[in-house]
Design an enzyme around this catalytic site. Structure first.
Site, mmCIF file in Angstrom:
data_model
loop_
_atom_site.group_PDB
_atom_site.id
_atom_site.type_symbol
_atom_site.label_atom_id
_atom_site.label_comp_id
_atom_site.label_asym_id
_atom_site.label_seq_id
_atom_site.Cartn_x
_atom_site.Cartn_y
_atom_site.Cartn_z
ATOM 1 N N ASP A 112 0.856 -1.191 0.000
ATOM 2 C CA ASP A 112 0.000 0.000 0.000
ATOM 3 C C ASP A 112 0.890 1.239 0.000
ATOM 4 O O ASP A 112 1.961 1.220 0.621
ATOM 5 C CB ASP A 112 -0.922 0.019 1.244
ATOM 6 C CG ASP A 112 -2.172 0.862 1.026
ATOM 7 O OD1 ASP A 112 -2.052 1.964 0.476
ATOM 8 O OD2 ASP A 112 -3.260 0.409 1.405
ATOM 9 N N SER A 143 -9.854 9.561 9.095
ATOM 10 C CA SER A 143 -11.118 8.998 8.590
ATOM 11 C C SER A 143 -11.053 7.477 8.440
ATOM 12 O O SER A 143 -12.077 6.819 8.298
ATOM 13 C CB SER A 143 -11.460 9.619 7.230
ATOM 14 O OG SER A 143 -10.435 9.326 6.289
ATOM 15 N N LEU A 163 -9.876 5.396 10.756
ATOM 16 C CA LEU A 163 -9.874 4.703 12.046
ATOM 17 C C LEU A 163 -11.151 3.917 12.360
ATOM 18 O O LEU A 163 -11.065 2.821 12.909
ATOM 19 C CB LEU A 163 -9.562 5.691 13.194
ATOM 20 C CG LEU A 163 -8.238 6.456 13.054
ATOM 21 C CD1 LEU A 163 -7.972 7.276 14.323
ATOM 22 C CD2 LEU A 163 -7.055 5.540 12.776
ATOM 23 N N ASP A 194 -9.352 -0.385 -3.394
ATOM 24 C CA ASP A 194 -10.685 0.196 -3.234
ATOM 25 C C ASP A 194 -11.148 0.978 -4.455
ATOM 26 O O ASP A 194 -12.063 1.778 -4.359
ATOM 27 C CB ASP A 194 -10.747 1.064 -1.970
ATOM 28 C CG ASP A 194 -9.825 2.269 -2.070
ATOM 29 O OD1 ASP A 194 -9.139 2.415 -3.101
ATOM 30 O OD2 ASP A 194 -9.806 3.062 -1.111
ATOM 31 N N CYS A 254 -14.934 0.093 -3.741
ATOM 32 C CA CYS A 254 -15.242 0.179 -2.319
ATOM 33 C C CYS A 254 -15.235 1.617 -1.839
ATOM 34 O O CYS A 254 -15.959 1.993 -0.950
ATOM 35 C CB CYS A 254 -14.205 -0.581 -1.501
ATOM 36 S SG CYS A 254 -14.365 -2.344 -1.620
ATOM 37 N N CYS A 261 -13.654 -12.732 -23.858
ATOM 38 C CA CYS A 261 -13.141 -11.775 -22.865
ATOM 39 C C CYS A 261 -11.875 -11.106 -23.399
ATOM 40 O O CYS A 261 -10.989 -11.773 -23.938
ATOM 41 C CB CYS A 261 -12.833 -12.495 -21.552
ATOM 42 S SG CYS A 261 -11.959 -11.463 -20.359
ATOM 43 N N CYS A 280 -8.810 -12.592 -20.764
ATOM 44 C CA CYS A 280 -8.440 -14.008 -20.648
ATOM 45 C C CYS A 280 -9.053 -14.877 -21.735
ATOM 46 O O CYS A 280 -8.862 -16.101 -21.734
ATOM 47 C CB CYS A 280 -8.850 -14.552 -19.287
ATOM 48 S SG CYS A 280 -10.628 -14.807 -19.120
HETATM 49 ZN ZN LIG Z 1 -11.798 -12.925 -18.605
#
Ligand SMILES: [Zn+2]
Length: 230
Positions: free
Chosen positions: A35, A42, A44, A103, A158, A216, A219
């Site tokens: 990270d 904010s 905590l 996030d 998130c 896709c 993949c």
């Molecule tokens: Zn895929």
């Protein structure tokens, strides 16, 4: 019980804190936190490793420090920096499985694409509002782009919308369970995988079978053929 292998946790926030705690409880041998952020006031209320005295310190270092203090038998390490196109593949190749605890939608596509390129499995996780989800991205199975073609489709972030802390905590724990299960040898073969979904409104969870898409852009079979020709 100890489960061999190195688990890379990308993101030491709302998902990464509960995921790393659960990994240690489940006996992961080596946990690395990645990270670039520092602890803010904010964070905590819902990022359990941090207290007021940690504000301004790098999350990856504090998280690894707390894990080391409580679980001395677990080898912990930290990578202070942003995981991006320039280093994602290398970081994945240095671990046995990764947990996507980022996030933002862009970061989740980046992690999924890196997992597809390197063949290193990744536990995807995300939460939005009351709903959380997680599944294992592995060679031969569906990646994030099999379900969502681009970050603009949304539904993965998130941090960019309101979320329920307990849903995020549950998703992080589920990601740890999926990672340790994979390291312990539990795995599906073939082009489908089970997506775990939690509805925080009534605390019900269900598993949905999801499938790899032949077309896709990350993949898919057509992409694989192109790679073979190059
Ligand atoms: Zn895929």
């Amino acid at each position: 019980m100890s489960v061999g292998g190195k688990v890379l946790v990308v993101g030491a926030g709302g998902l990464g804190c509960p995921a790393s705690l659960a990994l240690a409880h489940l006996g992961a041998a080596h946990i690395e936190l990645a990270d670039s952020d520092v602890v803010e006031a904010s964070n905590l209320p819902r990022q359990l490793w941090y207290g007021p005295s940690d504000i301004g310190r790098h999350k990856a270092e504090v998280c690894a420090e707390r894990l080391r203090a409580i679980f001395p038998e677990v080898f912990t390490s930290s990578f202070v920096g942003r995981v991006d196109e320039s280093n994602a593949d290398q970081l994945l190749r240095e671990c046995d499985i990764a947990i996507d605890a980022t996030d933002g939608a862009e970061a989740k596509f980046l992690m999924s694409d890196a997992s597809v390129r390197t063949g290193v499995p990744l536990v995807h996780g995300g939460a939005l509002g009351f709903v959380g989800q997680a599944w294992l991205v592995r060679p031969g199975g569906p990646c994030v782009r099999c379900l969502f073609e681009s970050p603009q489709e949304g539904g993965l972030s998130c941090g960019q919308s309101g979320i329920l802390g307990s849903v995020v905590g549950s998703v992080g724990i589920q990601q740890a369970l999926l990672a340790v299960g994979h390291l312990a040898g539990e795995r599906r073969e073939g082009p489908s995988e089970l997506l775990w979904q939690l509805d925080g409104r009534n605390l019900t969870a269900r598993q949905v079978e999801i499938h790899r898409r032949a077309d896709c852009s990350s993949c898919g079979a057509s992409r694989e053929r192109a790679r073979c020709v190059q």
